[in-house]
Design a protein around this motif. Structure first.
Motif, PDB file in Angstrom:
ATOM      1  N   ALA A 285       0.837  -1.205   0.000  1.00 41.90           N
ATOM      2  CA  ALA A 285       0.000   0.000   0.000  1.00 41.90           C
ATOM      3  C   ALA A 285       0.873   1.257   0.000  1.00 41.90           C
ATOM      4  O   ALA A 285       1.788   1.384   0.822  1.00 41.90           O
ATOM      5  CB  ALA A 285      -0.922   0.003   1.216  1.00 41.90           C
ATOM      6  N   PRO A 286       0.614   2.223  -0.897  1.00 41.03           N
ATOM      7  CA  PRO A 286       1.425   3.446  -0.969  1.00 41.03           C
ATOM      8  C   PRO A 286       1.421   4.268   0.310  1.00 41.03           C
ATOM      9  O   PRO A 286       2.344   5.042   0.539  1.00 41.03           O
ATOM     10  CB  PRO A 286       0.763   4.224  -2.119  1.00 41.03           C
ATOM     11  N   ILE A 287       0.400   4.083   1.155  1.00 40.71           N
ATOM     12  CA  ILE A 287       0.326   4.862   2.394  1.00 40.71           C
ATOM     13  C   ILE A 287       1.542   4.616   3.276  1.00 40.71           C
ATOM     14  O   ILE A 287       1.998   5.506   4.002  1.00 40.71           O
ATOM     15  CB  ILE A 287      -0.974   4.520   3.172  1.00 40.71           C
ATOM     16  N   PHE A 288       2.137   3.422   3.166  1.00 41.11           N
ATOM     17  CA  PHE A 288       3.309   3.108   3.993  1.00 41.11           C
ATOM     18  C   PHE A 288       4.527   3.941   3.606  1.00 41.11           C
ATOM     19  O   PHE A 288       5.446   4.102   4.409  1.00 41.11           O
ATOM     20  CB  PHE A 288       3.637   1.616   3.890  1.00 41.11           C
ATOM     21  N   SER A 289       4.531   4.482   2.387  1.00 35.98           N
ATOM     22  CA  SER A 289       5.691   5.276   1.938  1.00 35.98           C
ATOM     23  C   SER A 289       5.766   6.627   2.645  1.00 35.98           C
ATOM     24  O   SER A 289       6.834   7.246   2.682  1.00 35.98           O
ATOM     25  CB  SER A 289       5.642   5.483   0.422  1.00 35.98           C
ATOM     26  N   VAL A 290       4.644   7.107   3.182  1.00 36.81           N
ATOM     27  CA  VAL A 290       4.654   8.394   3.884  1.00 36.81           C
ATOM     28  C   VAL A 290       4.436   8.225   5.388  1.00 36.81           C
ATOM     29  O   VAL A 290       4.530   9.189   6.139  1.00 36.81           O
ATOM     30  CB  VAL A 290       3.582   9.352   3.316  1.00 36.81           C
ATOM     31  N   ALA A 291       4.147   6.995   5.821  1.00 35.70           N
ATOM     32  CA  ALA A 291       3.828   6.764   7.228  1.00 35.70           C
ATOM     33  C   ALA A 291       5.079   6.776   8.102  1.00 35.70           C
ATOM     34  O   ALA A 291       6.127   6.264   7.712  1.00 35.70           O
ATOM     35  CB  ALA A 291       3.093   5.437   7.389  1.00 35.70           C
ATOM     36  N   ASP A 292       4.970   7.365   9.277  1.00 29.52           N
ATOM     37  CA  ASP A 292       6.039   7.295  10.267  1.00 29.52           C
ATOM     38  C   ASP A 292       6.013   5.950  10.980  1.00 29.52           C
ATOM     39  O   ASP A 292       7.056   5.418  11.364  1.00 29.52           O
ATOM     40  CB  ASP A 292       5.863   8.426  11.287  1.00 29.52           C
ATOM     41  N   TYR A 293       4.783   5.416  11.152  1.00 31.78           N
ATOM     42  CA  TYR A 293       4.606   4.102  11.763  1.00 31.78           C
ATOM     43  C   TYR A 293       3.601   3.331  10.926  1.00 31.78           C
ATOM     44  O   TYR A 293       2.498   3.822  10.662  1.00 31.78           O
ATOM     45  CB  TYR A 293       4.085   4.227  13.208  1.00 31.78           C
ATOM     46  N   GLY A 294       3.986   2.145  10.498  1.00 32.81           N
ATOM     47  CA  GLY A 294       3.094   1.329   9.696  1.00 32.81           C
ATOM     48  C   GLY A 294       2.837  -0.015  10.342  1.00 32.81           C
ATOM     49  O   GLY A 294       3.772  -0.648  10.853  1.00 32.81           O
TER      50      GLY A 294
END
Length: 312
Positions: A285-294
Motif C-alpha cells: 500500500a502506498p500509504i506506507f511510503s509516507v507513514a512514520d509508523y506502519g
C-alpha cells in the motif's frame, strides 16, 4: 503598500482560517489589513482588530452580505481593492469561490494554494498533487492569492489593537439568493482544525463498519473523523469528512489511516501531518511510503485492540 486579508466568518465569530491567512500576509513584511464583510458582524470586526499584526480592519455591513454570497463578497472586495497591492484569501471552499471572481474583476492571474511567501511578488505552491513545488513570480499590479491554511500557523486571537474603519457596502448583485444553510453539528473537533484525525478508507467495507470500528478509536483519542474519497463515494462517510486533493487539506499532529491504500490524491491532503500512522493489510500500500509508523495487519482486529489499549 499593504496586504488585504479577506476574513472568513459566520457573522458571529472569526474562523480559524482567517488567522492562518493573517500569518501568511505578515510574511510580506508590510502593513496587514483585514476586510470583514457581513451583516451585524461587529463582533467579528472586533475579533479581527484584536489579532496581533493587523493594522486596520475594514468593516462593510449590509443585509446583502449576510449570506456570504460569492458575487456580493467579490464586489465588496473589488470596491476596496484599489488601495492594495496584494489580496489574500484562505484556500477554503469560500475563499476558492470568491478569489477567482476578484481576480477576473481585476484582470489579473490568481495564484492558488500558496504555501510560502518568498518575496512581495514571488511565491511557492504545490503542483502535481504536492509531488513538486513551483516557484511563481507575478508581474500583476495586484496579486490575488489563496493560501493553504495548513502551511501557516494561526495568528494569536488577542493582543492586537487595530483601527476599525467603516466602508460603504455594495449593493446586492441580484444574481443569487441565500435561501438557507444546513449546518452539520459535530460532537468532535472540526476536521481542518483537529490535532488528531482518524481516517478510514474503502477497506472498512461498509458505513456500519466505519462507525463501529473507527468511532471508538476517535473517541478514545479525542480525534476528528476523516475518510478517503473512495470511502465517501461508497457512502461509508459524509462528504465533509473527505481528506485529499478534492477534499480537505489537513496537517494534524497525528493522522491515523485505517484501510486507506494511499492514492496520490489522498496523500496530497494529509502528508504534511506531523506523525502518520497507517494500518493496512496490504504490504504494498502506498500509504506506507509516507507513514512514520506502519502496521501490516487486519484493521478489524488491530483497531479494536488499539482502542482497548488506549482505554486501559
Amino acid at each position: 503598500m499593504a496586504v488585504l486579508v479577506i476574513a472568513e466568518h459566520d457573522n458571529r465569530s472569526l474562523k480559524v482560517a482567517t488567522l492562518n491567512a493573517v500569518t501568511a500576509a505578515a510574511a510580506f513584511g508590510v502593513s496587514v489589513d483585514v476586510l470583514v464583510a457581513g451583516h451585524q458582524a461587529a463582533a467579528v470586526a472586533q475579533a479581527a482588530a484584536a489579532v496581533p499584526g493587523v493594522a486596520r480592519v475594514v468593516h462593510a455591513d449590509a443585509a446583502a452580505l449576510e449570506g456570504q454570497l460569492a458575487e456580493n463578497i467579490a464586489a465588496q472586495v473589488l470596491a476596496v481593492a484599489g488601495e492594495y497591492e496584494t489580496i489574500v484569501f484562505p484556500a477554503t471552499a469560500h475563499g476558492k469561490n470568491v478569489a477567482p471572481r476578484v481576480a477576473a474583476g481585476l484582470d489579473v492571474a490568481q495564484i492558488s494554494d500558496v504555501t510560502r511567501v518568498v518575496s512581495l511578488n514571488t511565491f511557492e505552491r504545490p503542483i502535481y498533487a504536492g509531488n513538486a513545488i513551483a516557484t511563481v513570480r507575478s508581474k500583476d499590479r495586484i496579486k490575488v492569492l489563496t493560501v493553504r491554511t495548513t502551511a501557516f500557523d494561526a495568528a494569536p486571537v488577542d493582543g492586537g489593537d487595530a483601527r476599525l474603519v467603516l466602508t460603504p457596502a455594495v449593493q446586492d448583485a441580484g444574481t443569487s439568493l441565500f435561501v438557507g444553510a444546513e449546518i452539520a453539528k459535530l460532537d468532535r473537533p472540526e476536521l481542518t482544525a483537529a490535532k488528531i484525525i482518524v481516517s478510514g478508507g474503502r477497506g472498512l467495507g461498509s458505513a456500519e463498519k466505519f462507525g463501529e470500528v473507527l468511532t471508538p478509536l476517535a473517541d478514545a483519542l479525542g480525534a476528528a473523523l476523516g475518510a478517503s474519497r473512495a470511502a465517501v463515494d461508497a457512502g461509508y462517510a459524509p462528504n465533509d469528512w473527505q481528506v485529499g486533493q478534492t477534499g480537505k487539506i489537513v496537517a494534524p499532529q497525528l493522522y491515523v489511516a485505517c484501510g486507506i491504500s494511499g492514492a496520490i490524491q489522498h496523500l496530497a491532503g494529509m502528508k504534511d501531518s506531523k506523525v502518520i500512522v497507517a494500518i493496512n493489510k496490504d504490504p504494498e500500500a502506498p500509504i506506507f511510503s509516507v507513514a512514520d509508523y506502519g502496521l501490516e495487519a487486519d484493521l478489524f482486529a488491530a483497531v479494536p485492540e488499539l482502542t482497548a489499549a488506549l482505554r486501559t
